[in-house]
Design a protein around this motif. Structure first.
Motif, mmCIF file in Angstrom:
data_model
loop_
_atom_site.group_PDB
_atom_site.id
_atom_site.type_symbol
_atom_site.label_atom_id
_atom_site.label_comp_id
_atom_site.label_asym_id
_atom_site.label_seq_id
_atom_site.Cartn_x
_atom_site.Cartn_y
_atom_site.Cartn_z
ATOM 1 N N UNK A 77 0.831 -1.214 0.000
ATOM 2 C CA UNK A 77 0.000 0.000 0.000
ATOM 3 C C UNK A 77 0.861 1.258 0.000
ATOM 4 N N UNK A 100 -9.538 -4.412 -8.089
ATOM 5 C CA UNK A 100 -10.369 -3.457 -7.367
ATOM 6 C C UNK A 100 -10.072 -3.493 -5.870
ATOM 7 N N UNK A 101 -9.936 -4.709 -5.355
ATOM 8 C CA UNK A 101 -9.634 -4.854 -3.930
ATOM 9 C C UNK A 101 -8.295 -4.195 -3.611
ATOM 10 N N UNK A 102 -7.308 -4.415 -4.483
ATOM 11 C CA UNK A 102 -5.974 -3.858 -4.247
ATOM 12 C C UNK A 102 -6.012 -2.330 -4.312
ATOM 13 N N UNK A 104 -8.518 -0.313 -3.946
ATOM 14 C CA UNK A 104 -9.263 0.277 -2.837
ATOM 15 C C UNK A 104 -8.501 0.177 -1.522
ATOM 16 N N UNK A 105 -7.713 -0.881 -1.353
ATOM 17 C CA UNK A 105 -6.886 -0.974 -0.143
ATOM 18 C C UNK A 105 -5.882 0.166 -0.103
ATOM 19 N N UNK A 106 -5.301 0.466 -1.258
ATOM 20 C CA UNK A 106 -4.329 1.564 -1.320
ATOM 21 C C UNK A 106 -5.020 2.882 -0.996
#
Ligand SMILES: Nc1ncnc2c1ncn2[C@@H]1O[C@H](COP(=O)(O)OP(=O)(O)OP(=O)(O)O)[C@@H](O)[C@H]1O
Ligand SMILES: [Mg+2]
Lengths: 251, 441
Positions: A77, A100-102, A104-106
């Motif tokens: 991140x 998308x998950x990655x 949004x985590x960032x």
């Protein structure tokens, strides 16, 4: 950007990295070459936080922070990205879901709201085109059943979308045919920026023909035995590694 | 177990018999009588039987589940409940507590040559056709649950599709159970003649009640015909479920089964198929167990003739104190040369108290065959967890994602959109961790 000082690493009580020193400034491209088993992937894994290694000495500082203290996902991140030598297949998770998950985590890590669905799709489709991939790959399970070259291209797709600060490419060129190599290299070049650095692990000059490194380092037997400019890669192509390993042994 | 405990059911039978369909059919009365005699002698299957060694059904015997009356519960079924399970874009038949419910069923627009009717109606209108199929894909000797079903079935469904007809929409059989202590015993017959192509969905759901759902489905896939059968079992978590699917595949016939075993306190499914010359079958299964659920799946693939192909993949995810059982038998007869068979069972244990019993059995009597099988019981792959972490996902979310993905691989095989979404929903209900954001799927 990244400062590695005297790093020593063990795996199962066997020393693999034997005192690595490396300084990477923003915007620089460093190539790491070296014989099989010399510790290149180990170094990449250590930087991205894979378990199973013991750091026995030295330090790694990333953007002023102790990188080794961070969990793998925090490093990611914060902008560390590893394009794997052997990307893992994740059946049941679609590529687009992971992206998308990655992303949004960032964003969450930086206190930003989730990405807008339409913006996301536009972004992703643009990058898919950049890497000359079929959009169908987005909806397939991560790397599942991908050919060797497709997996590598997919790694670069992820990189292009996540826009990391420190990109570590572990033999991204192996397994790519000439055309794919060009496309991937263009993808990498398009990401070049003053605040983004690259570490490219490779065995071949041909990648460096497309992505010109600022520095070339030779990693042999867990140590950087020689560093130089882009011309060093050409010399290695011609002479191999043995002259370096020998000279080191003689020191 | 023993004849003594089964006798409670047997004793009650004389009260029930007059209410069962097909009273006027001597062949059926004789068949039911034979079944009753078998059941009375044996009781429900016992742990001593090899194919029941992991599944103890004695709880069913300690209770007495009785058939409920027609129409008893119609007012309990809200439109919302119905809407949440009845699939759009299907011809849908509702079996409410073991009885056909015309009011809830949707059969308009079926091609005239196709018959889809309740078993009771079929026995009244065309008993000679039903007689050709009933107890032909399985018989009362299989085990006493089948005998029990034969003697007790109150209704069910009869589907007949003529040669070369490709049915554009799937047929859904919605088994809806509402009553405590009720028995829903149904018999379904599905016939696809030569080169016909149909998809059938069996859905089992219930209100929050302890009931016994005992369904037997006989499937006849004609020469070069295609049947895809889906089973979505989401019984109440207090319910007992037995579902037997027995298939006869003719020459070149293809049969695909997707078995989603999610509900029930104790649930057992049999999927048995006999393959003729060059027929193909694919058996997919996903069982999810939480709390103290016991979920047993028993498959038998019987290669009787040469050039058959079978592919089987069963996956289980077991949490808490749940127990999953997989018994997969593949039998290759002496005559079945060039058989190509693959069987795989993979189990994911999420807790130390969860248990998976897996028993693949290959019995090969032919010498020129390609047969492979594999089983795994284990935890999540560390390499995959790290890969996801390197893509910004925290470890817990990564674990949840991989667990979901493990299950989702089977859900993704569903080709019917509405059913796919429904099965997905059911998986997410059972593993509600925030690791999987449904909006992103
Ligand atoms: N888990 C492990 N257990 C034991 N030895 C290990 C382990 N992981 C790596 N090694 C050893 O560490 C050494 C360095 O491996 P590494 O993968 O870093 O090499 P590499 O330079 O990337 O080689 P290649 O060019 O073949 O990719 C090798 O000798 C390897 O066998
Ligand atoms: Mg390597």
């Amino acid at each position: 950007m990244l400062s590695i000082k005297n790093l020593t690493v063990n795996v199962n009580d066997k020393q693999i990295l034997k005192g690595i020193n490396l300084e990477i400034k923003p915007g620089e491209i460093h190539a790491i070459m070296g014989p099989n088993g010399s510790g290149k992937s180990t170094l990449s894994h250590i930087l991205s936080g894979k378990a199973g290694y013991t750091v026995t000495g030295g330090s790694v500082t990333y953007q002023g922070k102790d990188l080794l203290e961070m969990a793998p996902e925090i490093r990611a991140r914060e902008g560390v990205f590893l394009a794997f030598q052997y990307p893992v297949e994740i059946p049941g998770v679609s590529n687009i879901y992971l992206l998308k998950a990655a992303l949004n985590s960032i964003r969450k890590h930086h206190g930003q709201p989730e990405v807008d669905a339409m913006d996301f799709l536009t972004l992703v489709k643009g990058k898919v085109r950049l890497l000359e991939m079929d959009e169908k790959f987005l909806y397939r399970a991560v790397n599942e059943g991908f050919s060797g070259g497709e997996k590598k291209r997919n790694e670069i797709l992820q990189m292009a979308i996540l826009e990391p600060k420190l990109c570590i490419l572990d033999e991204t060129d192996s397994g790519l045919d000439i055309d794919a190599l060009k496309v991937v290299a263009e993808g990498v070049n398009s990401l070049r920026a003053a605040d983004r650095s690259f570490v490219m692990v490779t065995h071949y000059q041909r990648l460096l023909d497309y992505i010109k490194p600022d520095f070339v380092h030779v990693l042999a037997n867990g140590q950087i035995v020689k560093s130089g400019g882009a011309e060093l890669a050409l010399e290695l192509e011609e002479k191999g590694y043995s002259w370096l390993e020998d000279s080191k042994a003689a020191v | 177990m023993t004849a003594a405990t089964a006798s409670r059911y047997t004793a009650e039978y004389s009260n029930i018999a007059p209410t069962l369909p097909g009273q006027n059919l001597p062949w059926l009365t004789a068949l039911r009588q034979e079944a009753l005699t078998k059941f009375s002698a044996l009781g429900f299957p016992s742990l001593r039987e090899e194919e029941w060694r992991y599944t103890n059904v004695s709880a069913i015997e300690k209770k007495l589940f009785s058939p409920s009356l027609i129409g008893q519960a119609q007012e309990l079924v809200s439109t919302e409940l119905l809407a949440s399970y009845q699939l759009p874009d299907t011809w849908s038949v509702v079996l409410l507590d073991g009885h056909f419910c015309a009011e809830f069923s949707v059969l308009e627009g079926l091609p005239e040559t196709v018959s889809v009717m309740s078993m009771a109606e079929a026995l009244a209108k065309q008993p000679e056709i039903v007689a050709r199929y009933i107890n032909q894909a399985v018989n009362n000797d299989e085990h006493s649950f089948v005998a029990f079903n034969t003697a007790w079935f109150t209704d069910g469904l009869f589907v007949h599709v003529p040669a070369k007809l490709v049915l554009e929409k799937p047929i859904q059989v919605l088994h809806l159970n509402t009553q405590n202590d009720a028995l829903a015993s149904t018999r379904t017959v599905i016939v696809a003649e030569q080169m016909a192509d149909i998809k059938v969905i069996e859905t089992f759901v219930g209100l929050d009640a302890a009931y016994l759902s005992a369904a037997v489905t006989e499937v006849f896939v004609g020469p070069n015909a295609d049947i895809t059968l889906y089973k979505l079992q989401c019984e109440s978590d207090k319910a007992y479920h037995f579902g037997g699917i027995y298939v006869k595949q003719a020459k070149d016939a293809r049969f695909i089964h997707h078995n989603f075993a999610f509900g029930g306190l104790l649930a057992r499914s049999d999927i048995h198929t006999d393959l003729d010359l060059a027929s193909e079958c694919e058996l997919n299964g996903l069982y999810l167990g939480v709390n103290r659920q016991h979920i047993d799946n028993h498959t038998r693939i019987n290669h009787l003739k040469p050039h058959g192909i079978s592919r089987e993949l069963y996956k289980g995810v077991l949490d808490d104190r749940a127990r999953g059982v997989f018994q997969g038998r593949v039998i290759v007869a002496e005559d079945a040369q060039k058989t190509d068979s693959q069987m795989n069972n993979r189990n994911l244990l999420l807790s130390n108290d969860a248990e998976a019993d897996t028993k693949p059995q290959l019995e090969i009597y032919a010498d020129d065959v390609k047969c492979a099988h594999g089983v795994t019981v284990g935890q999540l792959d560390e390499k995959s967890i790290f890969y996801l972490q390197s893509r910004c996902i925290d470890e817990e979310t990564a674990r949840n994602m991989l667990t979901f993905a493990f299950a989702n691989e089977m859900v993704d095989k569903i080709k019917i959109k509405s059913l796919h979404d429904q099965a997905l929903e059911q998986v997410l209900i059972r593993f509600p961790q925030e690791g999987v954001n449904k909006e992103w799927l």
